[in-house]
Design a protein around this motif. Structure first.
Motif, PDB file in Angstrom:
ATOM      1  N   ARG A 315      49.746  20.529  40.023  1.00  0.00           N
ATOM      2  CA  ARG A 315      49.207  20.058  38.740  1.00  0.00           C
ATOM      3  C   ARG A 315      48.551  21.225  38.025  1.00  0.00           C
ATOM      4  NH1 ARG A 315      46.070  14.491  37.195  1.00  0.00           N
ATOM      5  NH2 ARG A 315      45.187  15.208  35.222  1.00  0.00           N
ATOM      6  N   ASP A 321      38.715  20.763  35.447  1.00  0.00           N
ATOM      7  CA  ASP A 321      39.144  19.440  35.912  1.00  0.00           C
ATOM      8  C   ASP A 321      39.560  19.578  37.370  1.00  0.00           C
ATOM      9  OD1 ASP A 321      40.387  17.086  36.570  1.00  0.00           O
ATOM     10  OD2 ASP A 321      41.618  16.963  34.750  1.00  0.00           O
ATOM     11  N   SER A 323      41.044  17.818  39.384  1.00  0.00           N
ATOM     12  CA  SER A 323      42.344  17.286  39.781  1.00  0.00           C
ATOM     13  C   SER A 323      43.475  18.292  39.542  1.00  0.00           C
ATOM     14  CB  SER A 323      42.642  15.996  39.015  1.00  0.00           C
ATOM     15  OG  SER A 323      42.812  16.244  37.632  1.00  0.00           O
TER      16      SER A 323
END
Length: 476
Positions: A315, A321, A323
């Protein structure tokens, strides 16, 4: 108390101070190109002031008891451990790396202060009767003296502490010159040392822009006795030339072009998992990053399929972020260098399976896989410094070893295979470090450094402090 993450100036002789002429330069967030702040652009005179401050502090710091130096480093370790999230956020902001990478770097960086706090009290020596029986041979080790430490942008915390820790433990005052792209993390580390009790003048921080003339001036100051540099081989060669004029002792941690060998019989799933770590740590912008993947033809299709799948699942996005698992490269310039290498590799006959640049703001580059790469083309002889996997098949182990060693670099190699065979191959590889069935081997307790044009000397481990000590023989 001033927020320790807000420092934007040079640190000279125990004081935070603007550049002598007031000049500043912008520090950018690579994720969107915005200006985070402006940092003091130290003048040549500022840098020489820092050298002279270090020289004034040298006698007293060298004379400090090893235990006292140790306790200051330990205090810095404790302080930075409590503030690890602050350092993580600074790394993300100015370097662009993913949150997990930044957090891991913060932890790794902090550990160098703990390791060298322990090494400060273990500096060795020797005492023995001469074979002729006419005297006692006493061998001591003493601080080498004022040290200039030059660090890169890719690991702004860890490269600073890996040099500061042993220098201070040995009793050497220092001038730290971080990369222009990432001065904020270095300023935080210096501030932490100041708060931990480092005396005035012992640690100095300068960020000259441009750096070349100022670094040259420091290396030609008679007080400077040591240079520790991490960066490109090209710059390292020039600094070695400059160091020669005053016979300054030089340690060099230079470029790499790490081969990743997948031997016949290797566990492909394990090899892919290790390859993802070896390739994508810091987005591939690491001197230890695997650049050339040599895979036995019996495993080539399986490895290619599985690593392509793994790379496609990464990702990509801003490091703030958590994530996102792959952040931005440090600048548009670095992104464009990677893009150019890939474009020319395709023109040379490689096949682009996945990847490529990202449109829009931010220095992002997609996880990329190239197959059909020919050994000897530009992308196999250049340190990529980006998230690009280049896959080359081989038939015989001797061929793989020859291909792996066919480079001017020799920092680190990776080998996956049956343990005995992999160890035998590891012993044949021309590199200062070899990871066997592992995607990472860096450890504060281990010697870090390379062979050939990947550098001189070692950092970390027991060897790290030796770089900042000189041996003295006394005959009694």
């Amino acid at each position: 108390m001033t927020d320790p993450s807000s420092r934007r100036d040079s640190y000279i002789d125990g004081e935070w101070c603007p550049a002598g002429d007031g000049a500043r330069y912008p520090v950018h967030d690579p994720a969107d190109g915005s200006v985070i702040t402006e940092f003091a652009a130290a003048t040549i005179e500022d840098c020489l002031d820092a050298v002279e401050a270090a020289e004034r502090a040298r006698p007293a710091w060298a004379a400090r008891a090893p235990r006292e130096r140790s306790e200051i480093l330990r205090a810095a370790f404790e302080l930075m451990t409590a503030e690890a999230e602050t350092m993580t956020e600074l790394i993300i902001a100015e370097n662009g790396k993913a949150y997990a990478d930044a957090k891991a770097e913060a932890g790794y960086a902090i550990e160098f202060f703990r390791w060298f706090a322990e090494e400060a009290v273990r500096i060795g020596g020797d005492y023995r009767l001469a074979p002729a029986g006419d005297k006692r041979i006493v061998v001591t080790q003493q601080p080498i003296g004022v040290s200039v430490l030059i660090t890169p942008w890719n690991f702004p915390a860890a490269m600073a502490t890996r040099k500061l820790g042993p220098a201070l433990a040995a009793g050497c005052p220092v001038i730290l010159k971080p990369a222009a792209e990432t001065p904020l993390t270095a300023a935080y580390v210096v501030d932490a040392l100041a708060r931990a009790g480092v005396p005035r003048g012992v640690v100095n921080l300068v960020t000259p822009e441009p750096p070349g003339p100022a670094v040259a001036a420091m290396l030609h100051h008679e007080a400077v006795r040591k240079l520790s540099f991490t960066g490109s081989t090209e710059v390292g060669r020039e600094l070695l030339r400059q160091s020669a004029d005053q016979v300054v002792d030089a340690s060099m941690e230079l470029g790499g072009n790490a081969p990743f060998l997948v031997l016949p019989g290797a566990d492909v799933d394990d090899a892919v998992a290790g390859a993802m770590i070896a390739k994508l740590r810091n987005g591939g912008a690491a001197c230890t990053a695997a650049n050339r993947f040599y895979v036995h033809r019996s495993l080539l299709d399986e490895f290619t399929t599985k690593i392509t799948t793994a790379m496609s699942e990464v990702r990509l996005g801003p490091g703030r972020d958590p994530s996102n698992t792959l952040g931005a490269l440090v600048s548009d310039v670095e992104r464009d260098k990677v893009a150019g290498l890939v474009d020319r590799a395709v023109a040379d006959g490689a096949e682009l399976i996945i990847g490529g640049p990202v449109e829009g703001p931010g220095a992002f580059y997609r996880p990329t896989v190239l197959t059909g790469v020919r050994h000897g083309t530009e992308i196999t002889t250049t340190e990529i410094f980006g998230p690009v996997v280049t896959i080359i098949g081989f038939d015989e182990i001797d061929e793989a070893v020859a291909l792996a060693n066919d480079t001017i670099f020799g920092l680190i190699s990776y080998v996956y295979g049956e343990r005995g065979q992999a160890l035998a191959v590891a012993e044949r590889l021309d590199s200062g470090m070899v990871a066997v069935n592992r995607g990472v081997v860096s450890d504060p307790a281990a010697p870090f450094g390379g062979m050939k044009q990947s550098g001189l000397g070692r950092e970390g481990g027991f060897a790290g402090i030796e770089e900042f000590l000189e041996t003295k023989y006394i005959g009694l």
